[in-house]
Scaffold this active site. Structure first.
Site, PDB file in Angstrom:
ATOM      1  N   GLU A  27     -42.026 100.742  33.214  1.00 12.06           N
ATOM      2  CA  GLU A  27     -42.988  99.465  33.018  1.00 12.06           C
ATOM      3  C   GLU A  27     -43.447  99.707  31.156  1.00 12.06           C
ATOM      4  OE1 GLU A  27     -46.572  99.182  36.740  1.00 12.06           O
ATOM      5  OE2 GLU A  27     -46.777 100.252  34.865  1.00 12.06           O
ATOM      6  N   ASP A  52     -51.967  99.139  29.301  1.00 10.76           N
ATOM      7  CA  ASP A  52     -50.877  97.998  29.256  1.00 10.76           C
ATOM      8  C   ASP A  52     -51.204  97.158  28.146  1.00 10.76           C
ATOM      9  OD1 ASP A  52     -51.048  99.447  31.557  1.00 10.76           O
ATOM     10  OD2 ASP A  52     -51.199  98.266  32.913  1.00 10.76           O
TER      11      ASP A  52
END
Length: 239
Positions: free
Chosen positions: A216, A134
């Site tokens: 995402e 991430d």
């Protein structure tokens, strides 16, 4: 090729490395080692705010960073290897029967009991293989001085950048870990500048083989670099 000290390498299994040993210039803000995340506390297994990845992943991130540095940009890591116990910790959190206002900042429209069914959180995460990440971009010429204040009440993750919790990065249209349609990489509801930043991140990562997860904007993985899931805790890196 980056050299990894044997004393560091011996403390990690399965070809894992500390990203800081590959490229210390990559900014790290490992959120699950802090209280600044959707659970509101450090997750199980996060004994240090260190990005741990498979060696191949780290070398490719270094290549991305070198490209970005020429543009006065930097990667900023939010999460890297995730111990399997941390994913189970997320499961327990989703089933604890209540939601606080701080938690709702991350999922303003979706009850947390639905996050797993809708694919925003997984009880078995590719992060545990060391091949998923991430991250975001930082404009090194910008003002990144604003810091998260746990005593302050922020707007939810879909609000304008100046109203939501600061992340010291470019404005991607939502905050990190925002479980909302606006957080989908190709969301039509973001503005032109935000869309351009997302495309720039996806393109830079793709040039090194990383694939983005469509729900995402911050989540990437490197196909073929994973393998088995691990559950070793993240410990402080030895100097």
């Amino acid at each position: 090729m980056a050299i990894v000290s044997p004393t560091h390498a011996q403390s990690l299994p399965g070809g894992f490395v500390y990203l800081r040993d590959i490229d210390p210039s990559i900014i790290q803000d490992i959120r699950y080692a802090t209280s600044n995340n959707f659970v509101g506390r450090p997750l199980a297994g996060y004994g240090a705010g260190e990005c741990v990845v498979k060696r191949e992943v780290g070398l490719r991130l270094k290549a991305v960073q070198e490209e970005l540095a020429a543009q006065n940009l930097s990667l900023k890591m939010f999460d890297c290897y995730r111990p399997a116990r941390a994913s189970l910790d997320m499961v327990k959190w989703s089933q604890n029967g209540h939601e606080t206002a701080a938690e709702r900042r991350y999922n303003p429209k979706i009850p947390k009991t639905e996050l797993f069914r809708l694919g925003y959180i997984a009880s078995r995460s590719r992060h545990s293989t060391g091949a998923a990440l991430d991250l975001t971009l930082v404009d090194l010429k910008g003002d990144n001085s604003a810091k998260y204040d746990p005593s302050r009440i922020y707007a939810d993750c879909t609000a304008q950048a100046e109203a939501r919790a600061p992340e010291g990065s470019v404005d991607m249209g939502t905050g990190y870990d925002c479980t909302d349609a606006k957080g989908h990489t190709a969301a039509p509801s973001i503005n032109v500048a935000q869309r351009a930043w997302r495309k720039r991140l996806v393109a830079a990562m793709a040039r090194q083989g990383f694939v983005n997860y469509s729900k995402e904007w911050w989540h990437f993985s490197l196909p073929g670099a994973g393998g088995a899931a691990y559950d070793f805790p993240i410990q402080p890196r030895r100097n």
